[in-house]
Design a protein around this motif. Structure first.
Motif, short mmCIF file in Angstrom:
data_model
loop_
_atom_site.label_atom_id
_atom_site.label_comp_id
_atom_site.label_asym_id
_atom_site.label_seq_id
_atom_site.Cartn_x
_atom_site.Cartn_y
_atom_site.Cartn_z
N ASP A 417 0.40 -1.06 0.30
CA ASP A 417 -0.36 0.60 -0.02
C ASP A 417 0.51 1.34 0.10
N VAL A 418 1.95 0.79 0.71
CA VAL A 418 3.13 2.82 0.87
C VAL A 418 3.26 2.86 -0.76
N THR A 419 3.46 1.62 -0.26
CA THR A 419 5.13 1.03 -2.18
C THR A 419 3.88 2.27 -3.12
N ARG A 420 2.40 1.60 -3.77
CA ARG A 420 2.34 2.15 -4.48
C ARG A 420 1.48 3.58 -4.40
N PHE A 421 0.97 3.91 -3.16
CA PHE A 421 0.32 5.41 -2.85
C PHE A 421 1.72 6.58 -3.41
N VAL A 422 3.37 6.06 -2.47
CA VAL A 422 4.76 7.36 -3.02
C VAL A 422 4.49 7.53 -4.71
N PHE A 434 11.92 8.10 -3.58
CA PHE A 434 11.74 7.08 -2.39
C PHE A 434 12.60 6.65 -1.43
N ASP A 435 12.12 7.94 0.15
CA ASP A 435 12.46 7.71 0.95
C ASP A 435 12.39 6.95 2.13
N PHE A 436 13.08 5.87 3.13
CA PHE A 436 12.42 4.94 3.39
C PHE A 436 11.58 4.91 4.51
N ASP A 437 12.62 5.97 5.27
CA ASP A 437 11.60 6.74 6.18
C ASP A 437 10.44 7.53 6.57
N LYS A 438 11.11 8.19 5.38
CA LYS A 438 10.34 8.95 5.43
C LYS A 438 8.39 9.16 4.93
N VAL A 439 8.45 7.48 4.34
CA VAL A 439 7.09 7.07 3.60
C VAL A 439 7.12 6.31 4.81
N LEU A 440 6.89 6.32 6.17
CA LEU A 440 6.69 5.26 7.58
C LEU A 440 6.47 6.22 8.50
N GLU A 441 7.04 7.46 8.38
CA GLU A 441 7.01 8.23 9.18
C GLU A 441 4.92 8.84 9.66
N GLN A 442 4.54 9.43 10.59
CA GLN A 442 3.42 9.27 11.41
C GLN A 442 2.97 10.63 11.06
N SER A 443 2.97 11.41 9.51
CA SER A 443 3.03 13.37 10.46
C SER A 443 2.48 13.47 8.98
N PHE A 449 0.58 8.00 5.31
CA PHE A 449 0.31 8.21 6.31
C PHE A 449 -1.30 9.15 6.48
N TYR A 450 -0.58 10.28 5.97
CA TYR A 450 -2.26 11.53 5.98
C TYR A 450 -3.48 10.63 5.40
N VAL A 451 -3.73 10.55 4.96
CA VAL A 451 -4.60 10.00 4.41
C VAL A 451 -5.44 8.64 4.68
N GLN A 452 -4.82 7.54 5.07
CA GLN A 452 -5.10 6.51 6.00
C GLN A 452 -4.94 6.72 7.48
N LEU A 569 -8.33 5.76 -3.53
CA LEU A 569 -7.87 4.60 -2.76
C LEU A 569 -7.92 3.20 -3.62
N GLY A 570 -9.38 3.16 -3.89
CA GLY A 570 -8.90 1.60 -5.21
C GLY A 570 -8.80 2.14 -6.50
N ILE A 571 -9.35 2.90 -6.78
CA ILE A 571 -8.14 3.28 -8.25
C ILE A 571 -6.36 3.52 -7.79
N LEU A 572 -6.04 3.97 -6.92
CA LEU A 572 -4.59 3.66 -6.55
C LEU A 572 -4.13 2.03 -6.29
N GLY A 573 -5.28 1.38 -6.00
CA GLY A 573 -4.73 -0.05 -5.78
C GLY A 573 -4.36 -0.24 -4.62
N VAL A 574 -4.92 0.86 -3.10
CA VAL A 574 -4.33 1.08 -1.56
C VAL A 574 -5.59 0.69 -0.89
N THR A 575 -5.13 -1.11 0.36
CA THR A 575 -6.78 -0.71 0.39
C THR A 575 -6.73 0.23 1.85
#
Length: 581
Positions: A417-422, A434-443, A449-452, A569-575
């Protein structure tokens, strides 16, 4: 329900009235008249450029047209005010009830809200990924896979009949190199020491394939000449790689409708048939190309070749299809493959290529134009590079792959999900970091994160409301008294929800699924803003103690936002996330 389309229709109808009254010349074209959100929300809910685009053909001042149009639109009960701005722009404010009706429409339509019939069932083939079957998919393929899959979903959502297709490049010399690489691993499985030379693939992913080959044929190929084993090992290795690629795509949430083999074009007459079709149009001839300026391409020879007159269909130079030794160029099977697509009756074709295929665009467009007599458009989308970072440093290579970071490396680290959205947070032809640390930040700085989080927050409200005995079914919420929703923050969220059907059509028309990701971030921002206001103003909280009517109205607003977030999110393929952990 596309409120912008409805108000545009009202504007056009008002212009027709002005023409009938003689205040505008008859027969003015309205094609360029638009109704869209203003750049500054303080200017109104919608703005139309009608007066500006009609001024010149009518011979009237734009402000005079705008004032006449404002007077006509003021009679529409859906429009509370129409104000002329600047040289002739017209800003519109809608009655609050119009936004409430959008919420009802979203709740009643559910997942279908915003779905468009714009495509009118036109058959579209979207080809993407199409990597050589010589190893696991790398991060560049990942971006192409995500973009292609989201584009296919977007086209489906806008009323197209979409086929997702993968072209297996299993007809060239690279599969012979794969076979030789697997043979080395096969010998290694028999205890021999081997060296990977002459461009063979050293990745660890072939160890298991060599062992599987040993399990199948035992020592039958050990120390045998290449002509004994090459053909069978090539097929075995290609099948093994395609199994790996299919598994990688599944891990990313990508499922193809068709896997088309390049090899099926050879020895079947299909290449000859495609070139015969071009020859019948006078587009195949024998000739010698001028030497190119700069770097010499692989398909240029200083001698007579069989050429496709691609310049007749917009290309810069004519292109070789058969070499002087009688063999096909790389371009010939690609022509045959696209001829097959055209023959299958598609109304439009989309190819998703990596950035390194930029030089291939004009020739491929020329071929499809020639083969279809211009009836079938080919849109080629190039995906730019992905730069990977971890701990502030460029992400290192994958030992398993040998030379690159794999799709599995990315998915295993952050999830599909994160991979697809980013991968969709930039336009496809722009480089992406694609920063592996930033894409997992809760901010807020992390759009995933913000949309989910926005979706999960609403799910939490729905659970609490249900526990309190409130019927939170969409049907019940659609019947709530939404006139209770009058605060600017509530109406701002409703306005953003109303933009969804318009946004979908625009994104589908220009084939840009990243617009959906951008919109979802904006929608999430409006929802979080309303949520945070509730900390200081209890009247804005979604759950109102001792006031079920107010609670149902406010929950209806929140749930409408979730309907749109889920669809996007469905269009983007994200749950969509039900809760955040």
């Amino acid at each position: 329900m596309n409120l912008f389309t409805e108000i545009r229709a009202a504007v056009v109808q008002a212009l027709d009235v002005l023409e009938a009254e003689g205040k505008l010349p008859a027969g003015l074209a309205h094609d360029n008249v638009t109704v869209e959100p203003p750049r500054d929300p303080a200017h109104g809910d919608m703005a139309t450029n009608a007066a500006m685009v009609l001024a010149k053909p009518s011979g009237l001042k734009p402000r005079d047209i705008a004032e006449a149009l404002a007077g006509q639109l003021a009679q529409d009960p859906r429009i509370s005010s129409a104000e002329v701005a600047g040289p002739g722009f017209l800003n519109l404010r809608l009655a609050e009830g119009e936004w409430h009706e959008v919420l009802r429409a979203a709740l009643r339509a559910g997942a279908e809200f915003g779905r468009s019939a714009m495509g009118q069932g036109r058959r579209v083939n979207v080809e993407y990924v199409s990597a050589n079957p010589t190893g696991p998919l790398h991060v560049g393929h990942t971006r192409g896979a995500v973009f292609g899959d989201a584009l296919a979903s977007l086209l489906d959502f806008t009323g197209h009949d979409v086929t997702r297709e993968y072209y297996i490049n299993d007809g060239g010399a690279q599969v012979d190199t794969l076979a030789r690489s697997v043979y080395l691993r096969y010998l290694e499985a028999h205890g021999q020491s081997v060296a990977f030379e002459d461009g063979t693939y050293p990745g660890d992913y072939l160890i298991a394939v060599g062992e599987a080959l040993k399990a199948k044929v035992g020592d039958a190929y050990v120390d045998q000449p290449e002509d004994v084993w090459l053909a069978e090992v090539r097929e075995f290795a290609t099948d093994a790689m395609m199994d790996l690629i299919r598994a990688d795509l599944k891990a990313l949430g990508v499922e193809m409708d068709v896997f088309y083999s390049e090899k099926s074009l050879y020895g079947t007459g299909r290449i000859e048939a495609a070139l015969s079709a071009l020859d019948a149009k006078g587009l195949i001839y024998e000739g010698v190309l001028e030497p190119p300026k700069g770097k010499t391409p692989e398909d240029w020879e200083p001698r007579e070749q069989t050429l496709f007159k691609s310049t007749a269909h917009g290309d810069d130079v004519d292109r070789p299809v058969r070499k002087s030794d009688g063999g096909w160029t790389y371009f010939a099977p690609d022509i045959a493959y696209h001829y097959d697509k055209v023959s299958r009756g598609f109304d439009a074709l989309v190819d998703v290529f990596g950035a390194d295929h930029g030089g291939y665009v004009k020739r491929m467009k020329a071929a499809v134009s020639a083969l279809s007599d211009g009836a079938v458009p080919l849109d080629i989308k190039l995906t730019q590079l992905v730069r990977l970072f971890k701990n502030g440093e460029p992400f290192k290579m994958s030992k398993r792959a040998g030379t690159f970071v794999t799709l599995r490396d990315v998915v295993d680290l952050v999830g599909a999900d994160v991979t697809r959205f980013v991968m969709l947070t930039r336009k496809n032809d722009a480089p992406l970091d694609f920063d592996f640390d930033k894409v997992l930040e809760q901010s807020r700085d992390n759009p995933v994160f913000y949309v989910q989080y926005a979706h999960a927050r609403v799910c939490s409200v729905l659970r609490k409301a249900a526990q309190a005995g409130i019927d939170v079914s969409d049907a019940s919420l659609a019947d709530a008294d939404l006139s209770i929703l009058t605060h600017d923050a509530e109406l701002a969220l409703a306005r953003k929800i109303a933009e969804w059907p318009r946004l979908v059509e625009i994104a589908g028309r220009v084939s840009e699924p990243h617009r959906v990701a951008f919109y979802l971030f904006e929608l999430a921002s409006e929802l979080h803003s309303l949520w945070n206001r509730g900390h200081d103003d209890p009247a804005l909280r979604f759950l109102q103690e001792d006031d079920r009517d107010a609670s149902r109205a406010k929950i209806a607003l929140a749930r409408s936002a979730n309907v749109v977030i889920s669809a996007g999110l469905g269009i983007l393929g994200v749950t969509p996330a039900q809760e955040m952990r």
